[in-house]
Scaffold this active site. Structure first.
Site, PDB file in Angstrom:
ATOM      1  N   ASP A 100      -7.171   1.073  -1.901  1.00 14.62           N
ATOM      2  CA  ASP A 100      -7.273  -0.387  -1.919  1.00 14.62           C
ATOM      3  C   ASP A 100      -7.880  -0.953  -0.624  1.00 14.62           C
ATOM      4  O   ASP A 100      -7.177  -1.366   0.295  1.00 14.62           O
ATOM      5  CB  ASP A 100      -5.878  -0.979  -2.179  1.00 14.62           C
ATOM      6  CG  ASP A 100      -5.928  -2.474  -2.443  1.00 14.62           C
ATOM      7  OD1 ASP A 100      -6.994  -3.087  -2.231  1.00 14.62           O
ATOM      8  OD2 ASP A 100      -4.902  -3.028  -2.846  1.00 14.62           O
ATOM      9  N   TYR A 158      -2.529 -12.024  -9.321  1.00 15.27           N
ATOM     10  CA  TYR A 158      -3.408 -12.982  -8.643  1.00 15.27           C
ATOM     11  C   TYR A 158      -3.025 -14.409  -9.011  1.00 15.27           C
ATOM     12  O   TYR A 158      -2.352 -14.644 -10.018  1.00 15.27           O
ATOM     13  CB  TYR A 158      -4.869 -12.745  -9.057  1.00 15.27           C
ATOM     14  CG  TYR A 158      -5.471 -11.507  -8.450  1.00 15.27           C
ATOM     15  CD1 TYR A 158      -5.782 -11.459  -7.096  1.00 15.27           C
ATOM     16  CD2 TYR A 158      -5.740 -10.387  -9.222  1.00 15.27           C
ATOM     17  CE1 TYR A 158      -6.341 -10.329  -6.532  1.00 15.27           C
ATOM     18  CE2 TYR A 158      -6.300  -9.243  -8.674  1.00 15.27           C
ATOM     19  CZ  TYR A 158      -6.595  -9.226  -7.327  1.00 15.27           C
ATOM     20  OH  TYR A 158      -7.153  -8.107  -6.775  1.00 15.27           O
ATOM     21  N   GLN A 162      -3.442   2.215  -5.111  1.00 16.80           N
ATOM     22  CA  GLN A 162      -3.095   1.711  -3.771  1.00 16.80           C
ATOM     23  C   GLN A 162      -3.736   2.481  -2.616  1.00 16.80           C
ATOM     24  O   GLN A 162      -4.216   1.859  -1.670  1.00 16.80           O
ATOM     25  CB  GLN A 162      -1.583   1.659  -3.600  1.00 16.80           C
ATOM     26  CG  GLN A 162      -1.043   0.294  -3.999  1.00 16.80           C
ATOM     27  CD  GLN A 162       0.464   0.181  -3.861  1.00 16.80           C
ATOM     28  OE1 GLN A 162       1.110   1.039  -3.283  1.00 16.80           O
ATOM     29  NE2 GLN A 162       1.010  -0.870  -4.415  1.00 16.80           N
ATOM     30  N   SER A 221      -6.893  -4.615   0.372  1.00 19.96           N
ATOM     31  CA  SER A 221      -5.646  -4.778   1.116  1.00 19.96           C
ATOM     32  C   SER A 221      -5.797  -4.323   2.562  1.00 19.96           C
ATOM     33  O   SER A 221      -5.348  -5.009   3.483  1.00 19.96           O
ATOM     34  CB  SER A 221      -4.515  -3.982   0.454  1.00 19.96           C
ATOM     35  OG  SER A 221      -4.141  -4.614  -0.738  1.00 19.96           O
ATOM     36  N   ARG A 247      -5.676  -3.715  -8.947  1.00 15.46           N
ATOM     37  CA  ARG A 247      -4.560  -3.650  -7.979  1.00 15.46           C
ATOM     38  C   ARG A 247      -3.362  -3.008  -8.647  1.00 15.46           C
ATOM     39  O   ARG A 247      -2.321  -3.636  -8.836  1.00 15.46           O
ATOM     40  CB  ARG A 247      -4.234  -5.051  -7.455  1.00 15.46           C
ATOM     41  CG  ARG A 247      -5.415  -5.836  -6.922  1.00 15.46           C
ATOM     42  CD  ARG A 247      -6.113  -5.213  -5.750  1.00 15.46           C
ATOM     43  NE  ARG A 247      -5.536  -5.493  -4.446  1.00 15.46           N
ATOM     44  CZ  ARG A 247      -5.708  -6.614  -3.763  1.00 15.46           C
ATOM     45  NH1 ARG A 247      -6.398  -7.602  -4.259  1.00 15.46           N
ATOM     46  NH2 ARG A 247      -5.179  -6.763  -2.564  1.00 15.46           N
TER      47      ARG A 247
END
Ligand code: NAD
Length: 367
Positions: free
Chosen positions: A129, A227, A126, A132, A121
């Site tokens: 991802d 996380y 991004q 997400s 991450r």
């Protein structure tokens, strides 16, 4: 280089790895794309749209699995691995630990397989991802499920027939799915509160117009990569008591708490469910990894003391059009990252490639 997009074969999977728009962009970038007939039908992307975007439509799975790179949503089946060309690549989303046999057969077939479930991450990753993008869809849908299951309206209404108070929604776990659930419940007019063990999310929760419930954790709850960590037994006990107090007067609870590589933490015990108001609804988005509620049964509806507990599986597949659109953007960004001038470049110095590559040159790299 030929890219193959098969029709997903897993039960209840309606998504597709590429949508016509992303096919068009890959074709413009010089790649050849073969799509299995009907691959996008369940997500409302007809064959003609793929054809117009420049894809070749093929009639049998063997023709797509013979491509240089196969793009999928779910892990391939054993039969699908057998159709892969030796030395070809495959990209999908799966946990290697849950697919040991498939991973072994991918290695035996000398397929270079990548799982986007392992994507770091980091900012650079991004655009790729999938966790997400798909969690965003799941968080939104969880609230809609709760709204259609609950016997009450979400917004406050002042009518000639009386005044209805707004629904009180509690979101447990304010990661990507949780934040989207908060935003969706707010749009429906609910009064929303949220809790997470990571103090950093307080500001994000409040910026969405929800109240952040504060519990003194007293230990480091955040691990590397942003996380959450597993809590100590004592802190977890305090967390359970704290949540049991807050769910008592809540109409809807959406739970999304997860710890990478571990069973989802239990946040709502059966006793806490019994303490809730009859007619309350819990939507447990962690059902696939064991559930955040003690009474959750994955894929079914449980009723306890008048409370309905839903443990939906694969929610992104229930909104296949937008879920596929976002997935396709993610996976095509990844594809362009691992290819240069039309060839696959497996550079293990690159963190994104190193972390996502499950099998390469006959070797299992992630278990
Ligand atoms: P996740 O699915 O792993 O977990 C969901 C949420 O559950 C998390 O917010 C976590 O803190 C929470 N949680 C875990 N145990 C809990 C407990 N016992 N009680 C209450 N809540 C608990 O999370 P995610 O949505 O995948 O996001 C994880 C992190 O990754 C976040 O920090 C997010 O901001 C970050 N992220 C970074 C990028 C990036 O590219 N930089 C992209 C996406 C997400």
């Amino acid at each position: 280089m030929k890219i193959g997009v098969p029709k997903e074969t897993a039960a209840n999977e309606r998504r597709v790895a590429l949508v016509p728009d992303t096919v068009g962009r890959l074709v413009k970038a010089g790649l050849e794309v073969a799509v299995e007939q009907g691959a996008g039908a369940a997500a409302a992307f007809p064959d003609d749209a793929y054809r117009s975007a420049g894809a070749g439509l093929v009639g049998t799975p063997a023709d797509v699995f013979g491509s240089d790179v196969v793009l999928k949503v779910q892990a391939p089946s054993t039969a699908e691995v057998a159709l892969c060309r030796e030395g070809a690549a495959l990209v999908a989303v799966f946990q290697p630990a849950a697919e040991r046999d498939i991973v072994a057969s991918l290695a035996a077939r000398k397929v270079t397989a990548f799982s986007l479930a392992l994507l770091p991450r980091i900012t650079r990753a991004q655009p790729m991802d999938v966790l997400s993008s798909q969690a965003t869809v799941a968080g939104y849908k969880a609230v809609l499920l709760a709204a259609t299951t609950a016997g009450r309206l979400f917004p406050m209404l002042v009518t000639a027939a009386g005044t209805l108070p707004p629904a009180r929604v509690l979101v447990l776990g304010a990661g990507v799915a949780g934040l989207q659930a908060i935003a969706t419940a707010r749009r429906l007019g609910a009064v929303v509160s949220a809790f997470d063990v990571r103090p950093a999310v307080k500001e994000q929760v409040e910026s969405l117009g929800a109240k952040f419930l504060q519990l003194e954790i007293g230990e480091q709850a955040e691990a590397a990569g942003g996380y959450a960590k597993q809590l100590s037994e004592e802190t977890h006990r305090r967390e359970l008591a704290f949540i049991a107090q807050h769910v008592k007067d809540t109409d809807v609870v959406i739970t999304t708490a997860a710890i990478p590589g571990k069973r989802a933490p239990i946040l709502i015990t059966a006793d806490a469910v019994r303490g809730m108001k009859p007619g309350a609804v819990i939507v447990d988005l962690a059902a696939e990894t064991g559930g955040n509620c003690e009474v959750t049964e994955p894929g079914t509806e449980v009723r306890l003391a008048g409370v309905v507990v839903l443990g939906p599986l694969n929610l992104p597949s229930t909104l296949p059009l937008h879920a596929s659109q976002m997935y396709a953007k993610n996976i095509s960004s990844f594809l362009l990252h691992v290819t240069r001038d039309g060839t696959l470049v497996v550079d293990f110095d690159d963190e994104i490639i190193r972390e996502t590559c499950v099998t390469h040159a006959g070797e299992v790299r992630k278990t």
